[in-house]
Design a protein around this motif. Structure first.
Motif, short mmCIF file in Angstrom:
data_model
loop_
_atom_site.label_atom_id
_atom_site.label_comp_id
_atom_site.label_asym_id
_atom_site.label_seq_id
_atom_site.Cartn_x
_atom_site.Cartn_y
_atom_site.Cartn_z
N LEU A 1 0.82 -1.21 0.00
CA LEU A 1 0.00 0.00 0.00
C LEU A 1 0.85 1.26 0.00
CD1 LEU A 1 -2.96 1.11 0.22
CD2 LEU A 1 -2.63 1.09 2.71
N ILE A 2 1.96 1.23 0.75
CA ILE A 2 2.77 2.45 0.89
C ILE A 2 3.96 2.48 -0.07
CG2 ILE A 2 2.15 2.68 3.33
CD1 ILE A 2 4.97 1.61 4.01
N TYR A 3 4.28 1.35 -0.72
CA TYR A 3 5.47 1.32 -1.57
C TYR A 3 5.26 0.33 -2.71
CZ TYR A 3 10.43 1.46 -2.80
OH TYR A 3 11.61 1.63 -3.47
N HIS A 4 5.87 0.64 -3.83
CA HIS A 4 5.76 -0.24 -5.01
C HIS A 4 6.78 -1.37 -4.87
CE1 HIS A 4 3.02 2.54 -6.89
NE2 HIS A 4 3.89 3.54 -6.70
N ALA A 5 6.40 -2.40 -4.16
CA ALA A 5 7.33 -3.49 -3.87
C ALA A 5 7.75 -4.24 -5.13
CB ALA A 5 6.70 -4.46 -2.88
N GLU A 6 6.84 -4.33 -6.10
CA GLU A 6 7.16 -5.07 -7.33
C GLU A 6 8.31 -4.39 -8.07
OE1 GLU A 6 4.27 -3.70 -6.67
OE2 GLU A 6 2.60 -5.12 -6.87
N ALA A 7 8.32 -3.06 -8.07
CA ALA A 7 9.35 -2.32 -8.79
C ALA A 7 10.70 -2.36 -8.08
CB ALA A 7 8.91 -0.87 -8.99
N ASP A 8 10.67 -2.36 -6.76
CA ASP A 8 11.92 -2.34 -6.00
C ASP A 8 11.80 -3.24 -4.77
OD1 ASP A 8 14.35 -1.79 -4.89
OD2 ASP A 8 14.15 0.39 -4.96
N PRO A 9 11.90 -4.56 -4.95
CA PRO A 9 11.72 -5.49 -3.82
C PRO A 9 12.82 -5.37 -2.76
CG PRO A 9 12.49 -6.67 -5.77
CD PRO A 9 12.17 -5.28 -6.22
N VAL A 10 13.98 -4.83 -3.14
CA VAL A 10 15.09 -4.72 -2.19
C VAL A 10 14.74 -3.71 -1.09
CG1 VAL A 10 17.49 -4.03 -1.91
CG2 VAL A 10 16.83 -5.41 -3.88
N ILE A 11 14.32 -2.52 -1.48
CA ILE A 11 13.91 -1.50 -0.50
C ILE A 11 12.68 -1.97 0.26
CG2 ILE A 11 13.02 0.84 -0.22
CD1 ILE A 11 15.97 0.81 -0.71
N ALA A 12 11.76 -2.63 -0.46
CA ALA A 12 10.55 -3.14 0.18
C ALA A 12 10.90 -4.14 1.28
CB ALA A 12 9.63 -3.78 -0.85
N LEU A 13 11.94 -4.95 1.04
CA LEU A 13 12.36 -5.92 2.06
C LEU A 13 12.94 -5.22 3.29
CD1 LEU A 13 12.47 -8.98 2.48
CD2 LEU A 13 14.79 -8.96 1.57
N ALA A 14 13.68 -4.15 3.06
CA ALA A 14 14.21 -3.36 4.18
C ALA A 14 13.05 -2.74 4.97
CB ALA A 14 15.14 -2.26 3.66
N ILE A 15 12.00 -2.31 4.26
CA ILE A 15 10.82 -1.76 4.93
C ILE A 15 10.15 -2.85 5.78
CG2 ILE A 15 8.49 -0.83 4.58
CD1 ILE A 15 9.54 0.51 2.03
N PHE A 16 10.03 -4.05 5.23
CA PHE A 16 9.43 -5.15 5.97
C PHE A 16 10.22 -5.45 7.24
CE2 PHE A 16 9.33 -9.68 7.02
CZ PHE A 16 7.97 -9.88 7.20
N HIS A 17 11.54 -5.52 7.10
CA HIS A 17 12.41 -5.78 8.24
C HIS A 17 12.18 -4.75 9.34
CE1 HIS A 17 16.78 -6.45 9.85
NE2 HIS A 17 15.90 -7.17 10.51
#
Length: 558
Positions: free
Chosen positions: A269-285
């Motif tokens: 919802l807050i980030y385009h995880a498909e486009a940049d899964p690396v940053i999205a993973l840091a957000i998840f962590h």
């Protein structure tokens, strides 16, 4: 096969970089991080902030946790505040994720790594291998190796992806990836390295974003293994901290698994995880660690009480006689007290004999407890010294309980005399411990002269302790006084004669100049320890009247 070696080399370089970085920061900061943790952990919120900041700078939650464990073991920090630091350290680990995700995957790693290593490496060569600038250079080399290792990992994983059918790696059960993350971190002993591997795997589409998130959850639990290993053989309080770390990370992981879908939806919802899964993973962590902190913080005190119940304080029994004797019965308890003190003197002589590499069986007879079982002595002088200190504490605590009873005058006198003798005995062990390096210098000397003096001290110690043993064989106090007096006087005379001999040998050039300080210092410590043992046995064997007679003899000599 080359790709596998490249992956392992990258992992090794990354871990070595983390090691250099951690060591350089520790050295540069001196004691400041320890002081920070000690001074700013007065309440749970300060503890959390301190844990977050310390881990973010040190780049190692394990290092911070081990410092905390040491403080708790020393009684400097409470379990509640220690748990606060550990909770904060989990937030601090997310900084590493952001560092690797943003720098390691957004820039040309080679263009970052090579200049940093070049500057740091040249700095180590030209600015010296010790000192502030050397550690700054080591810091740069550490950063450079982290990025270089990450580059090797990325390249090798990218090449592996081309040759490995992804269907064998993808679409496994959720808990398979959780366990893989746990196992990976436990094996490499670094959550940062594990995070780098997971970020690389998701960046190359080796695994999907949700699968990578599951691995991060497992990695969060795996990072506690380093701390648990660090507490093998530790005290109960230190084990409590390690278990707290494990339990908090486990609870956080369970919460992340329960609310996994909601967290993933929130990130999409807050980030385009498909486009940049690396940053999205840091957000998840970051998100699931923050979630764990918010849930856990209000219950830290309750959890601390639970930990204490799970890990109750196990009081080790160091004593051999007084622990089984109630202080309410002075006749029995004073006898046990005296026997326990005798056991301590035995340990002191054992420690001092071991310090000079002497077989204790040449001097000491076996000791037996009240049940007739032989008392086993510690394996080395270090453990013996620790036991001596513990016994001293136990004897003083027991004496304080004894003195709450109505004691006869002779019983009260006996207790006070034994306490004095215990102090002298412990001091005799400490003296030898403090002068140990002088004896070792003679023992390791390249000259025959040094070895001869070392052998001299060994023979003198054996002879002196054999004389002390005979003191216990006398049935009458009147027999003990002159022997003790003679021992005290011989120590003084031998010390004076020894010093005169050294002066003569030095003037005749019969003693190497480089050994003079070692020989004189060793003699000073040796003589002091002997005097302390004489005073110990004086207080142990002589009553007040006999002690006055002994002191009268001593004063006459002066």
């Amino acid at each position: 096969m080359d790709d596998i070696w490249k992956l392992l080399a990258g992992l090794g370089i990354f871990l070595f970089g983390m090691y250099l970085l951690e060591e350089a920061i520790k050295t540069l900061s001196g004691r400041s991080f320890k002081q920070l943790i000690k001074n700013y952990t007065r309440n749970r919120f300060k503890s959390i902030l301190t844990g977050t900041f310390s881990t973010a700078v040190l780049q190692s939650s394990s290092a911070v946790s081990l410092i905390v464990i040491a403080f708790v073991g020393a009684g400097i920090m409470s379990l509640v505040n220690a748990m606060g630091v550990i909770v904060g350290s989990n937030l601090g680990t997310t900084i590493t994720s952001w560092l690797v995700a943003s720098l390691g995957f957004k820039f040309s790693i080679e263009s970052l790594a090579l200049p940093i290593i070049a500057v740091g490496g040249l700095g180590l060569i030209f600015l010296g291998k010790t000192g502030k600038y050397a550690n700054l250079s080591k810091l740069l080399v550490g950063f450079g190796f982290i990025f270089m290792g990450l580059d090797y990992i990325k390249v090798s994983v990218s090449e592996l992806v081309e040759n490995v059918p992804l269907e064998y790696l993808r679409d496994r059960h959720f808990f398979t990836y959780v366990f893989a993350g746990f196992l990976l971190t436990a094996l490499v002993q670094s959550s940062s390295a594990a995070m780098a591997l997971i970020l690389t795997a998701v960046s190359t589409s080796m695994i999907s974003f949700p699968e990578a998130c599951a691995m991060v959850i497992g990695s969060n639990v795996g990072t506690t293994i380093t701390v648990i290993i660090g507490t093998f053989g530790a005290t109960t309080s230190m084990k409590r901290v390690a278990f707290s770390h494990f339990f908090f990370n486990l609870v956080t992981a369970l919460l992340a698994m329960i609310f996994f879908s909601l967290i993933i939806d929130f990130i999409f919802l807050i980030y385009h995880a498909e486009a940049d899964p690396v940053i999205a993973l840091a957000i998840f962590h970051t998100v699931f660690n923050v979630f764990g902190v918010l849930v856990f913080t209000p219950f830290i005190k309750i959890f601390a009480r639970l930990i204490k119940k799970i890990y109750p304080e196990k009081k080790n029994i160091y004593t051999k006689y007084i622990h089984a004797t109630l202080t309410e019965f002075p006749d029995a308890s004073t006898t046990a007290f005296k026997k326990e003190a005798s056991y301590l003197y035995h340990l002191v002589m054992y420690h001092n004999l071991k310090s000079l590499h002497i077989d204790e069986t040449l001097v000491l007879n076996p000791l037996y407890d009240n049940d007739g079982n032989q008392i086993l002595l510690p394996k080395d002088r270090f453990k013996a010294y620790d036991l001596i200190k513990e016994l001293q504490s136990e004897l003083f605590a027991y004496a304080s309980k004894l003195q709450t009873n109505e004691l006869r005058e002779e019983e009260a006198d006996l207790i006070n005399r034994i306490l004095h003798s215990v102090r002298y005995a412990v001091a005799a062990a400490k003296t030898i411990k403090d002068y140990q390096h002088e004896f070792e210098a003679l023992y390791n000397s390249d000259t025959n002269t040094g070895t001869k003096y070392y052998q001299y001290f060994r023979q003198e110690l054996i002879a002196f302790y054999m004389k002390l043993k005979k003191l216990n064989e006398f049935e009458e106090v009147a027999q003990t006084i002159p022997v003790l007096h003679q021992l005290a006087q011989s120590i003084k005379k031998e010390n004076d004669l020894f010093n005169q001999t050294i002066i003569t040998k030095l003037s005749n050039k019969e003693l190497p100049v480089n050994l003079v300080n070692n020989v004189l210092s060793a003699q000073r410590g040796f003589s002091q320890s002997e005097r302390q043992m004489v005073l110990c046995f004086k207080d142990y064997l002589l009553n007040s009247e006999a002690a006055k007679i002994f002191e009268g003899f001593e004063n006459q000599e002066i």
